[in-house]
Design a protein around this motif. Structure first.
Motif, PDB file in Angstrom:
ATOM      1  N   ASP A  83     -35.420  -6.035 -31.834  1.00 43.71           N
ATOM      2  CA  ASP A  83     -35.692  -6.850 -33.374  1.00 43.71           C
ATOM      3  C   ASP A  83     -36.420  -5.872 -34.658  1.00 43.71           C
ATOM      4  OD1 ASP A  83     -36.045  -9.505 -32.975  1.00 43.71           O
ATOM      5  OD2 ASP A  83     -37.650  -9.473 -31.202  1.00 43.71           O
ATOM      6  N   GLU A  84     -35.330  -4.905 -35.036  1.00 45.28           N
ATOM      7  CA  GLU A  84     -35.541  -3.501 -35.885  1.00 45.28           C
ATOM      8  C   GLU A  84     -34.943  -4.214 -37.525  1.00 45.28           C
ATOM      9  OE1 GLU A  84     -35.376  -0.164 -36.046  1.00 45.28           O
ATOM     10  OE2 GLU A  84     -34.123  -0.189 -34.693  1.00 45.28           O
ATOM     11  N   PRO A  85     -34.714  -3.956 -37.814  1.00 45.01           N
ATOM     12  CA  PRO A  85     -34.109  -3.678 -39.488  1.00 45.01           C
ATOM     13  C   PRO A  85     -32.732  -2.711 -38.861  1.00 45.01           C
ATOM     14  CG  PRO A  85     -36.202  -3.413 -39.974  1.00 45.01           C
ATOM     15  CD  PRO A  85     -36.684  -3.614 -38.978  1.00 45.01           C
TER      16      PRO A  85
ATOM     17  N   VAL B  36     -34.051   3.611 -43.090  1.00 51.62           N
ATOM     18  CA  VAL B  36     -35.277   2.771 -41.677  1.00 51.62           C
ATOM     19  C   VAL B  36     -35.750   3.880 -40.968  1.00 51.62           C
ATOM     20  CG1 VAL B  36     -33.372   0.862 -41.178  1.00 51.62           C
ATOM     21  CG2 VAL B  36     -33.039   3.044 -39.931  1.00 51.62           C
ATOM     22  N   PRO B  37     -36.665   3.868 -40.680  1.00 52.68           N
ATOM     23  CA  PRO B  37     -37.514   4.545 -40.395  1.00 52.68           C
ATOM     24  C   PRO B  37     -37.112   5.364 -39.083  1.00 52.68           C
ATOM     25  CG  PRO B  37     -38.552   2.764 -39.968  1.00 52.68           C
ATOM     26  CD  PRO B  37     -37.717   2.333 -40.409  1.00 52.68           C
TER      27      PRO B  37
ATOM     28  N   MET C  11     -34.843   1.980 -32.060  1.00 54.81           N
ATOM     29  CA  MET C  11     -36.419   2.305 -31.810  1.00 54.81           C
ATOM     30  C   MET C  11     -37.256   1.330 -31.400  1.00 54.81           C
ATOM     31  SD  MET C  11     -36.460   5.497 -33.044  1.00 54.81           S
ATOM     32  CE  MET C  11     -38.044   5.790 -33.282  1.00 54.81           C
ATOM     33  N   GLU C  12     -37.298   2.068 -30.161  1.00 48.94           N
ATOM     34  CA  GLU C  12     -38.189   0.534 -29.594  1.00 48.94           C
ATOM     35  C   GLU C  12     -39.613   1.160 -29.644  1.00 48.94           C
ATOM     36  OE1 GLU C  12     -38.456  -1.528 -28.074  1.00 48.94           O
ATOM     37  OE2 GLU C  12     -36.568  -2.167 -26.807  1.00 48.94           O
ATOM     38  N   GLY C  13     -40.596   1.384 -30.446  1.00 46.53           N
ATOM     39  CA  GLY C  13     -41.576   1.595 -30.855  1.00 46.53           C
ATOM     40  C   GLY C  13     -41.411   2.858 -31.410  1.00 46.53           C
TER      41      GLY C  13
ATOM     42  N   VAL D  43     -28.812  -3.614 -43.297  1.00 47.17           N
ATOM     43  CA  VAL D  43     -27.834  -4.249 -45.095  1.00 47.17           C
ATOM     44  C   VAL D  43     -28.563  -4.630 -45.518  1.00 47.17           C
ATOM     45  CG1 VAL D  43     -25.985  -5.656 -44.483  1.00 47.17           C
ATOM     46  CG2 VAL D  43     -26.112  -3.847 -42.561  1.00 47.17           C
ATOM     47  N   GLY D  44     -28.765  -4.484 -46.751  1.00 49.60           N
ATOM     48  CA  GLY D  44     -29.496  -5.265 -47.801  1.00 49.60           C
ATOM     49  C   GLY D  44     -28.902  -6.498 -48.195  1.00 49.60           C
TER      50      GLY D  44
END
Ligand SMILES: Nc1ncnc2c1ncn2[C@@H]1O[C@H](COP(=O)(O)OP(=O)(O)OP(=O)(O)O)[C@@H](O)[C@H]1O
Ligand SMILES: [Mg+2]
Length: 422
Positions: free
Chosen positions: A330-332, A373-374, A265-267, A364-365
């Motif tokens: 830059d997102e999980p 994730v959202p 997701m980019e935003g 990944v936890g």
């Protein structure tokens, strides 16, 4: 120590203290001028701005040297002129001849932009007051200097003074001002970082100069969301919007070992990007961990989880991970994709996709679990749009080890499997 201009003397102490009481007005009774946003004619830029330039606002466009700040502002000004908006281009860096040279590349509209080359702030302010354009670009804020300050152009005091004067002008005359600012190697906007609180909108232009793709994102926006990202490509005739960035990245995906498509997701916008990993034996201690477009610490964490919970040990191997096209994620949600790419590269086997490459998303936890994730629906929809099926996503009880088992083809006999390296 920051130099500041001496405040102008108040007439007398008594007058300074004679403030008169104001009458507060309920907001619904406040007169609101109907302000139409000014479209820059560049869809992706308008979107990141939240629908176009707001008259009277101050926008800071920051980016590394050579990324294309002057190019995008020159094109935008050209489009604005063509739409009948009055503009002014203030160049403190280049002579007007150099600005023209760039404009020739960008087309006839860019050539009708009125420009001045000046570094003296007073002269620039006087010109703007005389011309009263609707939109003004100052390229760059670090090159202008106020004569009452002795600091060099680009010093914190100077940059602040320039921005402060520009803001006064913008609000007073209703001019949309775009300040171009340079970012230093460390990533901080040199000088302009101190402006972030002052301006209405901070746009950051990112990407690597050698690569063609550039992304534009809003770090702060008083008139729109900061979630939107514009993707551009540097071409002969300027920066071209890449409307279907996902299509490009998916078409270029290789499907070899170490390649996976990440539903990122980019935003608020889903974007499919290809992540590639290379794992190679090394004598180096400690081995190299190189990441491009992915945070290094995130990569270290994913490697540790892979080793501890999924049996992929690359302790004596160099690991390179890169997001193709010079994009940064830059997102999980990118974690699972990176883990799959590394595992696939280490085993030397490709991932099990459908007709196209395998797509994945999920966090990944630390205990080896996959976390939600959202916006899973938007990510899935984007993958579906490009016929990517199946998509590996977090599900009930699904761990990273399960995901690897599902996604990795069995290694052929005699394959050089590096995933067990101590
Ligand atoms: N003919 C061309 N074809 C394709 N790309 C070009 C061409 N000429 C210049 N460029 C690209 O434009 C970039 C420079 O753009 P621009 O001058 O807008 O950058 P900038 O961010 O304003 O740089 P600076 O920080 O020096 O002001 C170069 O890095 C180059 O990649
Ligand atoms: Mg420039």
């Amino acid at each position: 120590m920051v130099e500041e201009a001496a405040p102008q003397k108040q007439g007398s102490a008594a007058r300074a203290r004679s403030g008169r009481a104001l009458t507060p007005v309920p907001l619904r009774d406040v007169q609101m001028p109907a302000v139409a946003r000014l479209s820059t004619g560049i869809g992706e830029l308008d979107r990141v701005l939240g629908g176009g330039l707001v008259p009277g606002s101050l926008v800071l466009l920051a980016g590394e040297p050579g990324i294309g700040k002057s190019t995008i502002t020159a094109s935008a000004m050209g489009n604005l002129v063509a739409a009948g908006t009055s503009v002014l281009y203030v160049s403190g860096e280049e002579s007007v001849a150099q600005v023209r040279l760039r404009a020739e590349r960008l087309g006839p509209d860019a050539l009708s932009v009125p420009a001045i080359a000046e570094t003296n702030l007073d002269a620039v302010v006087a010109t703007i007051e005389a011309e009263r354009p609707d939109v003004c670009v100052v390229d760059s804020v670090q090159t202008l200097s106020a004569s009452e300050l002795s600091g060099a152009p680009g010093s914190v005091g100077q940059v602040r003074e320039v921005a402060g004067r520009m803001m006064g002008l913008a609000k007073r005359l209703g001019i949309a001002v775009v300040l171009v600012g340079h970012v230093t190697k460390e990533g901080a906007i040199a000088g302009p970082r101190v402006l972030e609180h002052l301006v209405d909108c901070v746009l950051q232009f990112e990407g690597e100069r050698e690569r063609t793709y550039r992304t534009l994102r809003a770090l702060k926006n008083r008139f729109g969301s900061t979630n939107d990202v514009g993707v551009f490509e540097m071409a002969d005739n300027g920066l071209v919007e890449v409307q279907d960035a996902s299509a490009r990245f998916v078409a270029e995906a290789t499907r070899g070992p170490g390649s996976v498509v990440i539903c990122a997701m980019e935003g608020s916008r889903p974007l499919l990007v290809e992540a590639q990993a290379l794992v190679a034996r090394t004598e180096l201690v400690p081995p190299r961990r190189v990441s491009n477009g992915v945070d290094r610490n995130r990569l270290a964490l994913i490697l540790a989880v892979l080793a501890r919970h999924a049996g992929v040990r690359v302790g004596s191997c160099d690991v390179f991970v890169s997001i193709a096209g010079g994009v940064r994620v830059d997102e999980p949600g990118a974690d699972l994709g990176i883990a799959l790419a590394v595992a696939s590269a280490a085993r030397g086997v490709p991932l099990r996709g459908g007709a196209g490459p395998l797509a994945a998303f999920g966090e990944v936890g630390l205990t080896g679990e996959l976390r939600h994730v959202p916006h899973p629906d938007r990510r899935l929809a984007e993958a579906g749009k490009f016929g990517l099926e199946p998509v590996l996503a977090p599900g009930p009880g699904l761990t990273l080890a399960d995901a690897l088992e599902r996604a990795l083809e069995p290694a052929p006999a005699g394959a050089d499997d590096l995933s067990v390296a101590a």
